[in-house]
Design a protein around this motif. Sequence first.
Motif, PDB file in Angstrom:
ATOM      1  N   ARG A 112      -7.460   4.254   5.060  1.00 53.26           N
ATOM      2  CA  ARG A 112      -8.562   3.604   3.834  1.00 53.26           C
ATOM      3  C   ARG A 112      -9.850   3.740   4.146  1.00 53.26           C
ATOM      4  O   ARG A 112      -9.642   3.038   5.459  1.00 53.26           O
ATOM      5  CB  ARG A 112      -7.834   2.971   2.873  1.00 53.26           C
ATOM      6  N   GLU A 114     -12.255   2.108   3.946  1.00 54.47           N
ATOM      7  CA  GLU A 114     -13.376   1.311   3.359  1.00 54.47           C
ATOM      8  C   GLU A 114     -13.901   0.613   4.066  1.00 54.47           C
ATOM      9  O   GLU A 114     -13.578   1.367   5.592  1.00 54.47           O
ATOM     10  CB  GLU A 114     -12.151   0.156   3.428  1.00 54.47           C
ATOM     11  N   GLY A 119     -11.126  -7.748   8.719  1.00 58.96           N
ATOM     12  CA  GLY A 119     -10.092  -8.343   8.226  1.00 58.96           C
ATOM     13  C   GLY A 119      -9.406  -6.899   7.787  1.00 58.96           C
ATOM     14  O   GLY A 119      -8.541  -7.041   6.430  1.00 58.96           O
ATOM     15  N   ARG A 120     -10.352  -6.214   7.728  1.00 59.36           N
ATOM     16  CA  ARG A 120     -10.574  -5.255   6.538  1.00 59.36           C
ATOM     17  C   ARG A 120     -10.823  -3.892   7.026  1.00 59.36           C
ATOM     18  O   ARG A 120     -12.163  -3.357   8.285  1.00 59.36           O
ATOM     19  CB  ARG A 120     -11.658  -4.972   5.675  1.00 59.36           C
ATOM     20  N   TYR A 121     -10.051  -2.464   8.354  1.00 60.10           N
ATOM     21  CA  TYR A 121      -9.374  -1.767   8.658  1.00 60.10           C
ATOM     22  C   TYR A 121      -9.476  -0.360   8.132  1.00 60.10           C
ATOM     23  O   TYR A 121      -9.404  -0.518   6.817  1.00 60.10           O
ATOM     24  CB  TYR A 121      -9.020  -1.972  10.143  1.00 60.10           C
ATOM     25  N   PHE A 124      -4.324   0.317   9.181  1.00 57.31           N
ATOM     26  CA  PHE A 124      -3.860  -0.690   9.170  1.00 57.31           C
ATOM     27  C   PHE A 124      -2.839  -0.575   9.656  1.00 57.31           C
ATOM     28  O   PHE A 124      -1.939   0.196   8.607  1.00 57.31           O
ATOM     29  CB  PHE A 124      -4.826  -1.810   8.266  1.00 57.31           C
ATOM     30  N   GLN A 126       1.169  -1.854   7.508  1.00 59.01           N
ATOM     31  CA  GLN A 126       1.684  -2.760   6.593  1.00 59.01           C
ATOM     32  C   GLN A 126       3.913  -2.695   6.937  1.00 59.01           C
ATOM     33  O   GLN A 126       3.291  -1.416   7.300  1.00 59.01           O
ATOM     34  CB  GLN A 126       1.911  -1.955   5.304  1.00 59.01           C
ATOM     35  N   ARG A 257      -4.807  -6.154  -9.244  1.00 63.02           N
ATOM     36  CA  ARG A 257      -4.082  -5.429  -7.806  1.00 63.02           C
ATOM     37  C   ARG A 257      -4.749  -3.967  -8.322  1.00 63.02           C
ATOM     38  O   ARG A 257      -4.925  -3.412  -9.449  1.00 63.02           O
ATOM     39  CB  ARG A 257      -2.980  -4.933  -8.351  1.00 63.02           C
ATOM     40  N   PHE A 259      -3.520  -0.856  -7.976  1.00 63.59           N
ATOM     41  CA  PHE A 259      -2.925   0.242  -8.315  1.00 63.59           C
ATOM     42  C   PHE A 259      -2.296   0.135  -9.533  1.00 63.59           C
ATOM     43  O   PHE A 259      -2.052  -0.976 -10.242  1.00 63.59           O
ATOM     44  CB  PHE A 259      -2.028  -0.054  -7.201  1.00 63.59           C
ATOM     45  N   ALA A 279      -6.543 -12.039   1.870  1.00 64.96           N
ATOM     46  CA  ALA A 279      -4.934 -11.885   1.275  1.00 64.96           C
ATOM     47  C   ALA A 279      -3.928 -11.212   2.158  1.00 64.96           C
ATOM     48  O   ALA A 279      -4.552 -10.441   2.860  1.00 64.96           O
ATOM     49  CB  ALA A 279      -4.509 -10.979   0.326  1.00 64.96           C
ATOM     50  N   GLY A 281      -0.734 -10.395   1.890  1.00 65.05           N
ATOM     51  CA  GLY A 281       0.248  -9.896   1.951  1.00 65.05           C
ATOM     52  C   GLY A 281       0.260  -9.220  -0.211  1.00 65.05           C
ATOM     53  O   GLY A 281      -0.612 -10.608  -0.581  1.00 65.05           O
ATOM     54  N   GLY A 306       0.004  -7.037   5.428  1.00 63.94           N
ATOM     55  CA  GLY A 306      -0.649  -6.699   6.234  1.00 63.94           C
ATOM     56  C   GLY A 306      -0.679  -7.464   7.797  1.00 63.94           C
ATOM     57  O   GLY A 306      -0.446  -8.562   7.586  1.00 63.94           O
ATOM     58  N   ARG A 309      -3.384  -8.960   9.458  1.00 65.30           N
ATOM     59  CA  ARG A 309      -4.338 -10.346   8.766  1.00 65.30           C
ATOM     60  C   ARG A 309      -3.273 -11.766   9.187  1.00 65.30           C
ATOM     61  O   ARG A 309      -3.859 -12.525   9.919  1.00 65.30           O
ATOM     62  CB  ARG A 309      -3.918  -9.767   7.506  1.00 65.30           C
TER      63      ARG A 309
HETATM   64  P1  AMP Z   1      -2.382  -3.268  -0.741  1.00 69.12           P
HETATM   65  O1  AMP Z   1      -1.480  -2.012   0.086  1.00 69.12           O
HETATM   66  O2  AMP Z   1      -3.925  -3.353  -1.469  1.00 69.12           O
HETATM   67  O3  AMP Z   1      -1.471  -4.266  -2.167  1.00 69.12           O
HETATM   68  O4  AMP Z   1      -2.061  -3.916   0.596  1.00 69.12           O
HETATM   69  C1  AMP Z   1      -1.326  -5.235   0.919  1.00 69.12           C
HETATM   70  C2  AMP Z   1      -1.867  -5.852   2.491  1.00 69.12           C
HETATM   71  O5  AMP Z   1      -2.179  -5.095   3.245  1.00 69.12           O
HETATM   72  C3  AMP Z   1      -3.033  -6.919   1.613  1.00 69.12           C
HETATM   73  O6  AMP Z   1      -2.374  -7.833   1.173  1.00 69.12           O
HETATM   74  C4  AMP Z   1      -3.222  -7.202   2.971  1.00 69.12           C
HETATM   75  O7  AMP Z   1      -3.094  -8.186   3.786  1.00 69.12           O
HETATM   76  C5  AMP Z   1      -3.302  -5.410   3.386  1.00 69.12           C
HETATM   77  N1  AMP Z   1      -4.282  -4.821   3.519  1.00 69.12           N
HETATM   78  C6  AMP Z   1      -5.249  -3.732   2.819  1.00 69.12           C
HETATM   79  N2  AMP Z   1      -5.703  -3.250   2.549  1.00 69.12           N
HETATM   80  C7  AMP Z   1      -6.549  -3.599   4.685  1.00 69.12           C
HETATM   81  C8  AMP Z   1      -7.426  -2.708   4.939  1.00 69.12           C
HETATM   82  N3  AMP Z   1      -8.128  -2.541   4.970  1.00 69.12           N
HETATM   83  N4  AMP Z   1      -7.319  -3.793   6.257  1.00 69.12           N
HETATM   84  C9  AMP Z   1      -6.306  -4.714   6.795  1.00 69.12           C
HETATM   85  N5  AMP Z   1      -5.237  -4.656   5.913  1.00 69.12           N
HETATM   86  C10 AMP Z   1      -5.434  -4.471   5.062  1.00 69.12           C
END
Ligand code: AMP
Length: 424
Positions: A112, A114, A119-121, A124, A126, A257, A259, A279, A281, A306, A309
Amino acid sequence: MNVRRPKGTNDILPEDTGKWQFIEARIQKLCRRYGYQEIRTPIFEHTELFARGIGEATDIVEKEMYTFRDRGDRSLTLRPEGTACVVRAFIENGLDSSPLPVKLYYLGPMFRYERPQAGRYRQFYQFGIEAIGSMDPFLDAEMITLPIELYRACGLDGFQVQINSIGCLECRGSYRDTLLRHLEGKADQFCHNCQSRLHRNPLRILDCKNPKCRELVEEVPPITDYLCPECADHFGQVKGYLDQLGVAYEPNPKLVRGFDYYTKTVFEIIVPALGAQNAIGAGGRYDGLVEEIGGKPQPAVGFAVGVERLILALGEQSGIDYAEARPDAFVAHFGGRTKARAVEIVTGLRRTGLWAELDYLGRSLKAQMKAADRLKCKWVVIVGEEELEQNTVKIRNMATGEEQGVSLDQIGAFLTPAGEEQGT
Ligand code: AMP
């Protein structure tokens, strides 16, 4: 040339891969117990999958996708999340003819665009699970208990579960009207992002992190007041199962959320100590997605954790037994015929399951001992000319410094005392 890794990506170095393997092993064990089987889908998909699946008016699709044209002029996108991919594979491979619900898990990188921060990459990992083909509210509860069990198995506590229900399309329609009535008059006070969301995706305004926007939505009635009887009953049952299982949770009527595919239950698991990106998860039910992507309608529910995270949240928590990354033995030699013998010994030790190293740099014995010490080897097996003649080796215990002559056929047994497991 000074090429560095792209912004927002990470190199996971050997000193950290032990933690990843530790978590991956627990994921595999847990999924087996719960009956989820692994699925591996492509890293890139047709862009349309995400545009339709996640929703055109979401941040991910509008701003965060890595989209490119390949040489055949197709629009492709590096997957920003796993659910749409798994659902596409479910439909394309006819998995709906297997016993339902189909229970799948995946683990892999997502992409993504971002703004990177702790903690935001941009790349990343999942771990996620998807259960397709059942409306049972117990499955929603399972989506919350499974990640909790994973966190516990990794030694993590201090997390909180927040849950909400955003209802089905009908409940959302009537709530949308209410929202617009409350928010339209204040439209110009919202952040730029929320102003542009107001008519396209007003629900998303509820979880904007901007303090002013938060204040403005303070008085908005909770979405749970607008659920149809079926959605309200479903949500009640999910909470009932969580109560029955002793899972602590906090209802959060502002949780929506990012989505568009979610229906009914949504949840997030947070570690407040992590700060802004707290977050670890999240997930929810997505009863309309299979049909949206072109399959026969099937209700479904899932979550994603994540991994970075989770590792951040674990920090340096003690008591975790990561696989010890140190060789059992270093086989030292003096080149020539002694090297030929050392090669045989190192190969034999590896075949018995030990981690054995050899000098590949033609170093002196002193330098080899130093190298073995730096690698934290438990033993050094020394092959000198004299030992060669006598079909023996000298073995040094690196912890005590003791040395002992051992005959060739006894090396394996000497290094692996009876009862000790071979190979870690
Ligand atoms: P999501 O897919 O947005 O519902 O995210 C699910 C989990 O993925 C989140 O709770 C985070 O733990 C992790 N996550 C989402 N975006 C990122 C990101 N840009 N970098 C690192 N972890 C992420």
